[in-house]
Structures are given as C-alpha cells and as structure tokens.
Write an enzyme that holds these catalytic residues in place. Sequence first.
Site, PDB file in Angstrom:
ATOM      1  N   ARG A   1      -0.843   3.308  -1.632  1.00  0.00           N
ATOM      2  CA  ARG A   1      -1.922   3.853  -0.838  1.00  0.00           C
ATOM      3  C   ARG A   1      -2.151   3.026   0.415  1.00  0.00           C
ATOM      4  NH1 ARG A   1      -1.223   7.927  -2.028  1.00  0.00           N
ATOM      5  NH2 ARG A   1      -2.452   9.508  -3.052  1.00  0.00           N
TER       6      ARG A   1
ATOM      7  N   GLU B   1      -4.185   8.371   8.100  1.00  0.00           N
ATOM      8  CA  GLU B   1      -3.018   9.256   8.189  1.00  0.00           C
ATOM      9  C   GLU B   1      -3.429  10.562   8.843  1.00  0.00           C
ATOM     10  OE1 GLU B   1      -1.174   9.612   4.341  1.00  0.00           O
ATOM     11  OE2 GLU B   1      -0.832   7.473   4.175  1.00  0.00           O
TER      12      GLU B   1
ATOM     13  N   HIS C   1       4.454   9.041   4.663  1.00  0.00           N
ATOM     14  CA  HIS C   1       3.946   9.426   3.343  1.00  0.00           C
ATOM     15  C   HIS C   1       4.897  10.429   2.654  1.00  0.00           C
ATOM     16  CE1 HIS C   1      -0.044   9.715   0.908  1.00  0.00           C
ATOM     17  NE2 HIS C   1       0.991   9.850   0.108  1.00  0.00           N
TER      18      HIS C   1
HETATM   19  N1  LIG Z   1       3.536   7.593  -1.629  1.00  0.00           N
HETATM   20  C1  LIG Z   1       3.314   8.661  -2.356  1.00  0.00           C
HETATM   21  O1  LIG Z   1       3.577   9.783  -1.933  1.00  0.00           O
HETATM   22  C2  LIG Z   1       2.758   8.514  -3.739  1.00  0.00           C
HETATM   23  C3  LIG Z   1       3.173   9.408  -4.742  1.00  0.00           C
HETATM   24  C4  LIG Z   1       2.647   9.270  -6.018  1.00  0.00           C
HETATM   25  C5  LIG Z   1       1.704   8.268  -6.274  1.00  0.00           C
HETATM   26  N2  LIG Z   1       1.327   7.455  -5.268  1.00  0.00           N
HETATM   27  C6  LIG Z   1       0.369   6.350  -5.525  1.00  0.00           C
HETATM   28  O2  LIG Z   1       1.027   5.356  -6.317  1.00  0.00           O
HETATM   29  C7  LIG Z   1       0.053   4.610  -7.030  1.00  0.00           C
HETATM   30  C8  LIG Z   1       0.485   4.426  -8.472  1.00  0.00           C
HETATM   31  O3  LIG Z   1       0.567   5.676  -9.109  1.00  0.00           O
HETATM   32  P1  LIG Z   1       0.891   5.774 -10.695  1.00  0.00           P
HETATM   33  O4  LIG Z   1       1.158   7.210 -10.962  1.00  0.00           O
HETATM   34  O5  LIG Z   1       1.888   4.781 -11.086  1.00  0.00           O
HETATM   35  O6  LIG Z   1      -0.531   5.396 -11.278  1.00  0.00           O
HETATM   36  P2  LIG Z   1      -0.860   4.794 -12.713  1.00  0.00           P
HETATM   37  O7  LIG Z   1      -2.310   5.035 -12.925  1.00  0.00           O
HETATM   38  O8  LIG Z   1       0.110   5.255 -13.729  1.00  0.00           O
HETATM   39  O9  LIG Z   1      -0.641   3.223 -12.506  1.00  0.00           O
HETATM   40  C9  LIG Z   1      -1.481   2.430 -11.735  1.00  0.00           C
HETATM   41  C10 LIG Z   1      -1.495   1.044 -12.372  1.00  0.00           C
HETATM   42  O10 LIG Z   1      -2.246   0.178 -11.524  1.00  0.00           O
HETATM   43  C11 LIG Z   1      -2.949  -0.711 -12.370  1.00  0.00           C
HETATM   44  N3  LIG Z   1      -4.040  -1.316 -11.617  1.00  0.00           N
HETATM   45  C12 LIG Z   1      -5.250  -0.793 -11.327  1.00  0.00           C
HETATM   46  N4  LIG Z   1      -5.966  -1.693 -10.602  1.00  0.00           N
HETATM   47  C13 LIG Z   1      -5.172  -2.774 -10.444  1.00  0.00           C
HETATM   48  C14 LIG Z   1      -5.340  -4.006  -9.782  1.00  0.00           C
HETATM   49  N5  LIG Z   1      -6.469  -4.313  -9.156  1.00  0.00           N
HETATM   50  N6  LIG Z   1      -4.307  -4.885  -9.804  1.00  0.00           N
HETATM   51  C15 LIG Z   1      -3.156  -4.576 -10.445  1.00  0.00           C
HETATM   52  N7  LIG Z   1      -2.938  -3.444 -11.108  1.00  0.00           N
HETATM   53  C16 LIG Z   1      -3.938  -2.545 -11.085  1.00  0.00           C
HETATM   54  C17 LIG Z   1      -3.385   0.135 -13.540  1.00  0.00           C
HETATM   55  O11 LIG Z   1      -3.651  -0.639 -14.677  1.00  0.00           O
HETATM   56  C18 LIG Z   1      -2.172   1.025 -13.746  1.00  0.00           C
HETATM   57  O12 LIG Z   1      -1.299   0.502 -14.728  1.00  0.00           O
HETATM   58  C19 LIG Z   1      -1.258   5.366  -6.836  1.00  0.00           C
HETATM   59  O13 LIG Z   1      -1.979   4.758  -5.790  1.00  0.00           O
HETATM   60  C20 LIG Z   1      -0.818   6.739  -6.365  1.00  0.00           C
HETATM   61  O14 LIG Z   1      -1.793   7.400  -5.606  1.00  0.00           O
HETATM   62  C21 LIG Z   1       1.841   7.541  -4.018  1.00  0.00           C
HETATM   63  O1  LIG Z   2       1.116  15.189  -1.477  1.00  0.00           O
HETATM   64  C1  LIG Z   2       1.877  14.304  -1.128  1.00  0.00           C
HETATM   65  O2  LIG Z   2       2.918  14.497  -0.542  1.00  0.00           O
HETATM   66  C2  LIG Z   2       1.522  12.851  -1.450  1.00  0.00           C
HETATM   67  C3  LIG Z   2       1.210  12.658  -2.891  1.00  0.00           C
HETATM   68  C4  LIG Z   2       0.951  11.233  -3.288  1.00  0.00           C
HETATM   69  O3  LIG Z   2       0.315  10.506  -2.321  1.00  0.00           O
HETATM   70  C5  LIG Z   2       0.196  11.189  -4.577  1.00  0.00           C
HETATM   71  O4  LIG Z   2      -0.760  10.424  -4.689  1.00  0.00           O
HETATM   72  O5  LIG Z   2       0.575  11.922  -5.495  1.00  0.00           O
END
Ligand SMILES: NC(=O)c1ccc[n+]([C@@H]2O[C@H](COP(=O)([O-])OP(=O)(O)OC[C@H]3O[C@@H](n4cnc5c(N)ncnc54)[C@H](O)[C@@H]3O)[C@@H](O)[C@H]2O)c1
Ligand SMILES: O=C(O)CC[C@@H](O)C(=O)O
Length: 528
Positions: free
Chosen positions: A230, A259, A278
């Site tokens: 994020r 963004e 992104h």
């Molecule tokens: N770039 C993209 O397009 C994209 C796509 C999918 C997800 N994401 C982002 O990726 C991130 C992770 O997603 P996920 O599906 O693995 O989530 P998830 O909930 O499975 O995992 C997140 C982990 O972070 C840990 N956590 C929470 N606070 C913390 C802290 N302060 N320090 C360390 N660890 C901590 C939690 O315990 C958990 O295990 C999210 O922010 C999500 O929005 C981005």
């Molecule tokens: O919609 C997207 O492409 C980004 C999704 C991603 O940021 C997520 O948190 O799942």
Amino acid sequence: MSKVLVSDPIDQAGIDILSQVARVDVKIGLPPAELARIIGDYDAIMIRSETRVTKEIIEAATNLKIVGRAGVGVDNVDVPAATRKGIVVVNSPEGNTIAAAEHALAMMLSMSRYIPEADRSMKSGQWNRKQFVGTEVYKKTLGVVGLGKIGSHVVTVAKAMGMKLLAFDPFISAERAEQLGCRLVDLDTIFRESDYITLHIPKTPETTNLINAETLAKMKPQARIINCARGGIIDEAALAAALKAGTIAGAAIDVFGVEPLGESELRSLGKEIVLTPHLGASTAEAQVNVAIDVAEQIRDVLLGLPARSAVNIPGLHPDAIAQLKPYLQLAETLGNMVSQLAGGRINDLQVGLYGDLAEQQTKPIVTAALKGLLSPALRERVNYVNAGIEAKERGIHVSETRDASVRDYTATLKLVAKGSLGQHSVTGALLGDAEMRITSVDDFPVNVVPTQNMLFTVHKDVPGIIGIIGSLLGKFNVNIASMQVGRKIVRGDAVMVLSLDDPLPDGILNEIKQVTGISDAYTVTLTS
Ligand SMILES: NC(=O)c1ccc[n+]([C@@H]2O[C@H](COP(=O)([O-])OP(=O)(O)OC[C@H]3O[C@@H](n4cnc5c(N)ncnc54)[C@H](O)[C@@H]3O)[C@@H](O)[C@H]2O)c1
Ligand SMILES: O=C(O)CC[C@@H](O)C(=O)O
C-alpha cells in the site's frame, strides 16, 4: 429490479453474474461529484482501487446495500461510515494473492538486473552491456514484512530461489514462520540484515510511514526495498532522498500515497528505481477471480443472502452460514420478542447459549439477537452490519453465557433484557433442524410456535381468567389460533401466550390489563 454501478474496470465474468439479478451500469472514471450525484440510484457499487467511496458518497447513497471491492485492500472505502449506515462492504481476500506475490518477485528481479532501464536503452537503439551489471538474489537475505497470504507465497518462491528468509509479523507464530522456512525476527533485524525488504502489510496507523528517513538509515547500503502493498507505508520523499544519497541501493514501487502518482521525485530517479502503476493485481487470472468472487457476493446480498467475505460483519463461509441460519433466525426472533416484552429503553442484554448452540460461533448469533432487539425501534434501518454498532451507541451492555452440557433441547437460546421498565426473558429452542419453539417466558415454561401476532399476559392461576380473555377477544372479533398457559406452581402466578389470527385492535390491551387477576399484558408483533 436492483441497480448496480460498476465504476472501475471489472472483468466481464463479474458483470455477467451481476446481470443475473440486477441492471448493471458500467461508468468508469466518474469524478467524485458526479458519483455523489448518481449514487442514490444504486443498490450496489462494484469498485477496484480507483473509485473512492468516501463519507460524502456514503451519505448520498440513499439506496446502497453493498460496496463490493474487487481486490483485497478496502482503504478506498470509508468502512466505518458504511457500517454506520448498514451498508455491507465485501472484498476478495484471496483472488489476487498469487498475482500480487508474483509482481513483488518480478519487481525484485527486474530491479536487481535493471531490466526496465536495459529495455528502454535497447528500444532507443543502444547496445549497452556495461551499464547494466546487476546482482543475484541467490543466497541474499530477503526480509518479509507481513507474513499473510501474499507474504507467505513470496517466501515460498524466494526460498526456492535460494534466498535466506527473515520475516516480521507480530500476529504470526514463530512455528508458522518456521514451517514456511523463515526466521521470525524484530523489525530492526529486518532493517539491519536484509539485502531485500518486501512489504506485505495493510496500511494502518502503525504501518503508515513505517519506512522513513530513520528506518532507511538503518538499512545496508546494498539494500533494496519493494512495496507492492500500500502507498503511504513508505515516506516517498525520504525514499527518494535515500536513493539519491546512496543510503540504500534500490527500490521497486507499485503503490503510492496518492494515486495516480502525480509529479514526484521518484519519477526523476534512474535505474535504481522501478515504478509500476499499481499493477500488483493486474493479471488476467486475478481479475477473473476477484470479479467472480465479489460479483457473487453482491448478487447474494441483493437476494437477501449473507456475504462470505464481508469486512464489516462477521465473515462466514457459505457452509457455516447454512448451518447457522436456523440459529440466526431463532436469535433474531427472540431478540424481537424480548424487546417488545421489555418495552422502554433496554440497557443490558444477556445471551445464554446452551446445548449445540454453545459450540457455534457466538458473534453472528449475538448480532442476530441485537438486530431483533433493535428492530422494533429502528425497523429496516438495523441489519447485520450495524446492529452491533447501534447497540453500542445506545449503551446496551451485552454479555454471553455458554453451556454445552445443558441439553433440555438440542440447542437453546435464552435472552434476558433489562431496561427502564424492568427485566424480561425469553427462551427458545430448535426442534430438529429448523423448527422454532418458545420454551419459556420470564422463566415460566411454555411450548409455543412464534407467530406474527401474539398476546402475553401475566396473571393469577385461578379459574375464570382464561374465559374472560377469550370473551374479550371475541367481543373485538379477534380469533385465537392457539393458547398456552405456563405456571411454576398451581394457583401461583402464570403466563398465558396466545397466537392471534389478527392484530389486537387499539384499546383492547388496556381493557385486558384492567381484568382482576391479570397483573400485566403485552402484545408482540413479529414481522417475518
Ligand atoms: N499491489 C496490489 O495490487 C495489491 C494486490 C493485492 C493486495 N495488496 C496489498 O497487499 C497487502 C497484503 O495483502 P495480503 O492479502 O497478504 O493480506 P493478509 O491480511 O493476508 O496479510 C497481511 C499480514 O500483515 C500482518 N500485519 C498487520 N500489521 C502488521 C504490522 N504492523 N507489521 C507487520 N505485519 C503486520 C498481518 O498479521 C498479516 O499476516 C495488503 O496491503 C493489500 O492491500 C496489494
Ligand atoms: O484493483 C486493483 O487493481 C488493485 C487491487 C489491490 O490493490 C488489492 O488490494 O487487492
């Protein structure tokens, strides 16, 4: 027919599902003011990361029942505002896990081998081999911050590439980390020992600007950082300064504080940084997954069914929902009854779960009881999303008792409501899978099927009372469908529960209360 607004690009597979139950309007790139103007027409909105469902949008959304986020992060939705208004917010927690993990790994490798810059150089007609001597990831230390779904997949693949793995996640056990082949350490160790640091955490107050000038200064000069989680977790100005000064060697960034990324120092850096707009979830597979997952949930909520991945109500697997459904109905019915018996302002609800019920997830059952309890006052404004918050705001204290060994019936639920007019209790049970019975009222044993129009009296157990009530109801042309008396001792106090074919006309309740021997009378109307 329901109306759904799709305001970000969503795979057709999702739109096809929505079209089964609703009229779907696809309007991409709406300015916030235009979205606020039209949102009142819609029952549901389906978004990705671009549309911001702010407090203002929620306020304007007079018909909205559900916000569907086709992805994981819901930081572009004002979830507390939606919850307050009883709007369900759902996401797709797993649909893009692999896509995001693979993007982080791709970013790590392309940053290490300067692939984007080498590609640009080739396309501008050059053949420059000296400028792009990279580094290997083999035997390097990767520090993973956040060992959830995405972090775990990154670890698995990185392990296979021969990397040494450290992880920081305060909510994960050392055993789980070990199973994945990494060592759980503190954040400082991650900063000091890693050659690569990859972030897979949500943006929260604790993680905002986690990577800042001070933490960057702790890293090795050869450290490279990847953020596909994020925007806002990295202080972008501090990162740009650290890259310029050579404090760290590189960065690969997919997500940004604002963004789309506007003018930024990050854009002016060279081969040490790789930027993508992104794209973490942007694979064909992930987009089909999240579109289907979220569209199915929107469809279900519009059909009155629960959602499996709601972020603001207890998330339940469909199998669990099917299993809990009769209990939820029982809890809602009893909540509704005890609220009408107690009347006035309720400030305490005791929920007793016995038999099989004591082994179920409590939260949805308590939520259902609160929904029933508040529905005489709030009508359709209360639902599974906001019942907890509405009860809290009204100062209703909720406590729970469980005892699986109480086996009068297979599953029994007792609600005791204390309020400004006194205390009342109702106990109910399920016979078989779904047949509901009221088994006690104010601790007087009865065995009554709840019906739409009911009359309860508290009276002296003496001859003649039942006849008087029967005649009074007859006088007002109210037909009695069934009648039950419950007493603890002969000629003591008793309760009478009558199911009526018709609602009680105005005034008759007061007449019933005047009958000698009747100390109280209540009507209860169940709406469903
Ligand atoms: N770039 C993209 O397009 C994209 C796509 C999918 C997800 N994401 C982002 O990726 C991130 C992770 O997603 P996920 O599906 O693995 O989530 P998830 O909930 O499975 O995992 C997140 C982990 O972070 C840990 N956590 C929470 N606070 C913390 C802290 N302060 N320090 C360390 N660890 C901590 C939690 O315990 C958990 O295990 C999210 O922010 C999500 O929005 C981005
Ligand atoms: O919609 C997207 O492409 C980004 C999704 C991603 O940021 C997520 O948190 O799942």
